[in-house]
Design a protein around this motif. Structure first.
Motif, PDB file in Angstrom:
ATOM      1  N   GLN A   2       0.825  -1.210   0.000  1.00 27.63           N
ATOM      2  CA  GLN A   2       0.000   0.000   0.000  1.00 27.63           C
ATOM      3  C   GLN A   2       0.860   1.261   0.000  1.00 27.63           C
ATOM      4  O   GLN A   2       0.554   2.232  -0.691  1.00 27.63           O
ATOM      5  CB  GLN A   2      -0.926  -0.016   1.217  1.00 27.63           C
ATOM      6  CG  GLN A   2      -1.980  -1.115   1.184  1.00 27.63           C
ATOM      7  CD  GLN A   2      -2.670  -1.299   2.525  1.00 27.63           C
ATOM      8  OE1 GLN A   2      -2.501  -0.508   3.445  1.00 27.63           O
ATOM      9  NE2 GLN A   2      -3.454  -2.359   2.641  1.00 27.63           N
ATOM     10  N   ASP A   3       1.950   1.237   0.772  1.00 34.35           N
ATOM     11  CA  ASP A   3       2.850   2.394   0.802  1.00 34.35           C
ATOM     12  C   ASP A   3       3.510   2.612  -0.553  1.00 34.35           C
ATOM     13  O   ASP A   3       3.652   3.749  -1.014  1.00 34.35           O
ATOM     14  CB  ASP A   3       3.922   2.207   1.874  1.00 34.35           C
ATOM     15  CG  ASP A   3       3.372   2.322   3.289  1.00 34.35           C
ATOM     16  OD1 ASP A   3       2.213   2.789   3.435  1.00 34.35           O
ATOM     17  OD2 ASP A   3       4.075   1.950   4.235  1.00 34.35           O
ATOM     18  N   ALA A   4       3.918   1.529  -1.191  1.00 40.41           N
ATOM     19  CA  ALA A   4       4.626   1.644  -2.466  1.00 40.41           C
ATOM     20  C   ALA A   4       3.705   2.126  -3.586  1.00 40.41           C
ATOM     21  O   ALA A   4       4.080   2.981  -4.394  1.00 40.41           O
ATOM     22  CB  ALA A   4       5.255   0.304  -2.841  1.00 40.41           C
ATOM     23  N   ILE A   5       2.478   1.610  -3.647  1.00 37.12           N
ATOM     24  CA  ILE A   5       1.574   1.988  -4.737  1.00 37.12           C
ATOM     25  C   ILE A   5       1.111   3.431  -4.588  1.00 37.12           C
ATOM     26  O   ILE A   5       0.670   4.061  -5.562  1.00 37.12           O
ATOM     27  CB  ILE A   5       0.353   1.040  -4.797  1.00 37.12           C
ATOM     28  CG1 ILE A   5      -0.325   1.092  -6.172  1.00 37.12           C
ATOM     29  CG2 ILE A   5      -0.654   1.347  -3.699  1.00 37.12           C
ATOM     30  CD1 ILE A   5       0.536   0.597  -7.294  1.00 37.12           C
ATOM     31  N   ALA A   6       1.214   3.981  -3.383  1.00 39.71           N
ATOM     32  CA  ALA A   6       0.786   5.362  -3.147  1.00 39.71           C
ATOM     33  C   ALA A   6       1.810   6.383  -3.632  1.00 39.71           C
ATOM     34  O   ALA A   6       1.505   7.578  -3.698  1.00 39.71           O
ATOM     35  CB  ALA A   6       0.515   5.576  -1.652  1.00 39.71           C
ATOM     36  N   VAL A   7       3.008   5.931  -3.976  1.00 34.42           N
ATOM     37  CA  VAL A   7       4.053   6.845  -4.444  1.00 34.42           C
ATOM     38  C   VAL A   7       3.728   7.303  -5.872  1.00 34.42           C
ATOM     39  O   VAL A   7       3.430   6.482  -6.746  1.00 34.42           O
ATOM     40  CB  VAL A   7       5.436   6.162  -4.404  1.00 34.42           C
ATOM     41  CG1 VAL A   7       6.497   7.065  -5.027  1.00 34.42           C
ATOM     42  CG2 VAL A   7       5.808   5.820  -2.969  1.00 34.42           C
ATOM     43  N   THR A   8       3.761   8.597  -6.111  1.00 37.13           N
ATOM     44  CA  THR A   8       3.444   9.156  -7.414  1.00 37.13           C
ATOM     45  C   THR A   8       4.384   8.612  -8.479  1.00 37.13           C
ATOM     46  O   THR A   8       5.608   8.629  -8.309  1.00 37.13           O
ATOM     47  CB  THR A   8       3.566  10.694  -7.385  1.00 37.13           C
ATOM     48  OG1 THR A   8       2.671  11.198  -6.391  1.00 37.13           O
ATOM     49  CG2 THR A   8       3.213  11.300  -8.732  1.00 37.13           C
ATOM     50  N   GLY A   9       3.802   8.116  -9.560  1.00 35.39           N
ATOM     51  CA  GLY A   9       4.591   7.591 -10.665  1.00 35.39           C
ATOM     52  C   GLY A   9       4.676   6.086 -10.706  1.00 35.39           C
ATOM     53  O   GLY A   9       5.062   5.505 -11.724  1.00 35.39           O
ATOM     54  N   VAL A  10       4.315   5.413  -9.596  1.00 39.76           N
ATOM     55  CA  VAL A  10       4.352   3.958  -9.565  1.00 39.76           C
ATOM     56  C   VAL A  10       3.142   3.394 -10.307  1.00 39.76           C
ATOM     57  O   VAL A  10       2.001   3.798 -10.062  1.00 39.76           O
ATOM     58  CB  VAL A  10       4.367   3.437  -8.111  1.00 39.76           C
ATOM     59  CG1 VAL A  10       4.214   1.926  -8.073  1.00 39.76           C
ATOM     60  CG2 VAL A  10       5.658   3.852  -7.419  1.00 39.76           C
ATOM     61  N   LYS A  11       3.388   2.464 -11.239  1.00 45.75           N
ATOM     62  CA  LYS A  11       2.314   1.881 -12.038  1.00 45.75           C
ATOM     63  C   LYS A  11       1.776   0.594 -11.413  1.00 45.75           C
ATOM     64  O   LYS A  11       0.576   0.363 -11.388  1.00 45.75           O
ATOM     65  CB  LYS A  11       2.820   1.574 -13.451  1.00 45.75           C
ATOM     66  CG  LYS A  11       3.294   2.805 -14.221  1.00 45.75           C
ATOM     67  CD  LYS A  11       3.885   2.409 -15.556  1.00 45.75           C
ATOM     68  CE  LYS A  11       4.410   3.635 -16.317  1.00 45.75           C
ATOM     69  NZ  LYS A  11       5.056   3.251 -17.592  1.00 45.75           N
ATOM     70  N   GLN A  12       2.687  -0.241 -10.955  1.00 44.28           N
ATOM     71  CA  GLN A  12       2.303  -1.502 -10.340  1.00 44.28           C
ATOM     72  C   GLN A  12       3.262  -1.816  -9.201  1.00 44.28           C
ATOM     73  O   GLN A  12       4.390  -1.335  -9.180  1.00 44.28           O
ATOM     74  CB  GLN A  12       2.360  -2.666 -11.350  1.00 44.28           C
ATOM     75  CG  GLN A  12       1.260  -2.710 -12.375  1.00 44.28           C
ATOM     76  CD  GLN A  12       1.360  -3.953 -13.246  1.00 44.28           C
ATOM     77  OE1 GLN A  12       2.339  -4.680 -13.200  1.00 44.28           O
ATOM     78  NE2 GLN A  12       0.342  -4.190 -14.049  1.00 44.28           N
ATOM     79  N   VAL A  13       2.787  -2.644  -8.278  1.00 46.82           N
ATOM     80  CA  VAL A  13       3.652  -3.168  -7.218  1.00 46.82           C
ATOM     81  C   VAL A  13       3.546  -4.687  -7.236  1.00 46.82           C
ATOM     82  O   VAL A  13       2.456  -5.245  -7.071  1.00 46.82           O
ATOM     83  CB  VAL A  13       3.256  -2.627  -5.822  1.00 46.82           C
ATOM     84  CG1 VAL A  13       4.081  -3.325  -4.732  1.00 46.82           C
ATOM     85  CG2 VAL A  13       3.467  -1.129  -5.752  1.00 46.82           C
ATOM     86  N   VAL A  14       4.662  -5.338  -7.475  1.00 44.96           N
ATOM     87  CA  VAL A  14       4.735  -6.797  -7.404  1.00 44.96           C
ATOM     88  C   VAL A  14       5.275  -7.147  -6.021  1.00 44.96           C
ATOM     89  O   VAL A  14       6.430  -6.857  -5.705  1.00 44.96           O
ATOM     90  CB  VAL A  14       5.662  -7.371  -8.498  1.00 44.96           C
ATOM     91  CG1 VAL A  14       5.716  -8.891  -8.397  1.00 44.96           C
ATOM     92  CG2 VAL A  14       5.179  -6.951  -9.878  1.00 44.96           C
ATOM     93  N   ASN A  15       4.432  -7.732  -5.194  1.00 44.96           N
ATOM     94  CA  ASN A  15       4.810  -8.051  -3.815  1.00 44.96           C
ATOM     95  C   ASN A  15       5.338  -9.479  -3.767  1.00 44.96           C
ATOM     96  O   ASN A  15       4.584 -10.444  -3.747  1.00 44.96           O
ATOM     97  CB  ASN A  15       3.603  -7.888  -2.890  1.00 44.96           C
ATOM     98  CG  ASN A  15       4.027  -7.780  -1.433  1.00 44.96           C
ATOM     99  OD1 ASN A  15       5.125  -8.176  -1.077  1.00 44.96           O
ATOM    100  ND2 ASN A  15       3.155  -7.248  -0.594  1.00 44.96           N
ATOM    101  N   ASN A  16       6.654  -9.602  -3.755  1.00 45.66           N
ATOM    102  CA  ASN A  16       7.304 -10.916  -3.771  1.00 45.66           C
ATOM    103  C   ASN A  16       7.993 -11.196  -2.441  1.00 45.66           C
ATOM    104  O   ASN A  16       8.959 -11.950  -2.383  1.00 45.66           O
ATOM    105  CB  ASN A  16       8.325 -10.970  -4.917  1.00 45.66           C
ATOM    106  CG  ASN A  16       8.680 -12.392  -5.304  1.00 45.66           C
ATOM    107  OD1 ASN A  16       7.918 -13.315  -5.072  1.00 45.66           O
ATOM    108  ND2 ASN A  16       9.858 -12.584  -5.876  1.00 45.66           N
ATOM    109  N   THR A  17       7.494 -10.573  -1.364  1.00 43.03           N
ATOM    110  CA  THR A  17       8.080 -10.797  -0.047  1.00 43.03           C
ATOM    111  C   THR A  17       7.643 -12.136   0.524  1.00 43.03           C
ATOM    112  O   THR A  17       6.596 -12.676   0.158  1.00 43.03           O
ATOM    113  CB  THR A  17       7.658  -9.681   0.931  1.00 43.03           C
ATOM    114  OG1 THR A  17       6.226  -9.587   0.948  1.00 43.03           O
ATOM    115  CG2 THR A  17       8.243  -8.344   0.508  1.00 43.03           C
TER     116      THR A  17
END
Length: 337
Positions: free
Chosen positions: A85-100
């Motif tokens: 959620q934190d990563a996708i909220a950053v301006t310019g981010v298109k997708q977040v692949v959560n591989n944790t």
């Protein structure tokens, strides 16, 4: 003394007004430019570090063509969701692949899209191969249609359903007190009706129902524990389970008995000599493989070492609202340990 007089001509005043009017437009125009990957990487890392809920989690972020890939081993499923959620909220981010991974458990990767920041979807088989090959996913096509709305269902786990839990702290009949809380994580995804109900790595809480120390002359030790809640994507869900209990014999005896919850106990040798996190891993079969008996003259103490896996059994059904499809079964790289 020389005095210099400054004369503001109408032309210079007009120039200043025009300049002040154009600057915001230039700023706005500049904001529309695509943010480069290096800047996005810096911004995403800053966003993760600024969130006190996950600031201490060992999360790594890489960016390729606006697609952020998160890796690392987080403590529970909530931390995993918060990071996305934190990563996708950053301006310019298109997708977040959560591989944790979660508490050392491999979890099906998920993709969160900036244009539809609802429940993340599990990656497809093709995407999973792409992640295994290059560690990330290509950016989505510019004219790609929006993803379909998720299907939300109320899914019920019936009473009697087993929930495998890895205990994350040691419980000992000699020092543990009745009512004391304990923590753990779910070791594998719990599915029902084709939906993922409880994700692997979900944090759980429980309590000690009863704890008895073995007396010097008589009596036997006892540990009885139960689950009280499961944390799913930040939401705490109350649960009731049958107690899992182990009992040591009194002075002169050399066995322990499982008195509740199902299957037999396997003794773990490592726990006898100090215990501690990682000293022993509980067997996955039965009610729990980590019960340890110790002591000679005082009657045996019993211990559940940290890292023991116990299958708690639901005492009553729970219903959870979910839109997540169940992950693939027995797929390489995704099994729980």
């Amino acid at each position: 003394m020389n005095r210099h007089l400054v004369y503001n001509s109408p032309a210079s005043s007009l120039t200043r007004i025009v300049t002040l009017a154009v600057l915001p437009l230039l700023f706005i125009s500049g904001c529309k430019k695509t943010v480069d990957d290096a800047t996005l990487t810096t911004n995403v890392k800053a966003a993760l570090a600024a969130d006190t809920a996950i600031a201490q989690q060992p999360i790594q972020a890489t960016v390729q063509a606006g697609v952020v890939t998160l890796t690392g081993n987080v403590s529970d499923d909530t931390a995993r969701s918060v990071a996305a959620q934190d990563a996708i909220a950053v301006t310019g981010v298109k997708q977040v692949v959560n591989n944790t991974t979660v508490a050392g458990i491999s979890v099906v990767p998920t993709v969160t899209v900036a244009t539809a920041p609802k429940a993340p979807r599990p990656v497809t088989r093709e995407e999973r191969k792409q992640i295994a090959t290059s560690g990330t996913l290509p950016p989505p096509p510019v004219d790609a249609p929006p993803p379909p709305a998720p299907v939300i269902r109320n899914v019920t786990l019936d009473a009697g359903r087993d929930i495998p839990i890895r205990i994350t702290e040691t419980l000992d009949s000699e020092t543990t007190e009745t009512g004391q809380p304990f923590t753990g994580v779910v070791t594998r995804e719990i599915d029902a009706d084709g939906f993922a109900v409880i994700p692997a790595g979900a944090a759980v809480r429980g309590r000690v129902v009863e704890a008895k120390d073995a007396t010097h002359f008589k009596g036997s030790s006892l540990l009885s524990i139960e689950l009280t809640s499961i944390r799913r994507h930040g939401e705490s869900i109350e649960v009731a389970t049958d107690p899992y209990s182990i009992e040591g014999k009194g002075r002169g005896k050399n066995t322990a008995e499982k008195v509740g919850g199902g299957a037999a106990i396997g003794a773990i040798v490592g726990g006898i000599f100090g215990g501690g996190k990682g000293a022993a891993i509980g067997a996955a079969a039965g009610g729990g493989g980590g019960a340890v008996v110790q002591g000679v003259t005082r009657g045996q103490q019993v211990r559940i070492p940290s890292e023991t896996v116990i299958r708690f059994r639901l005492a009553r059904p729970i219903t959870i609202q979910t839109s997540e499809a169940a992950g693939p079964e027995e797929e390489p790289g995704l099994q729980t340990r």
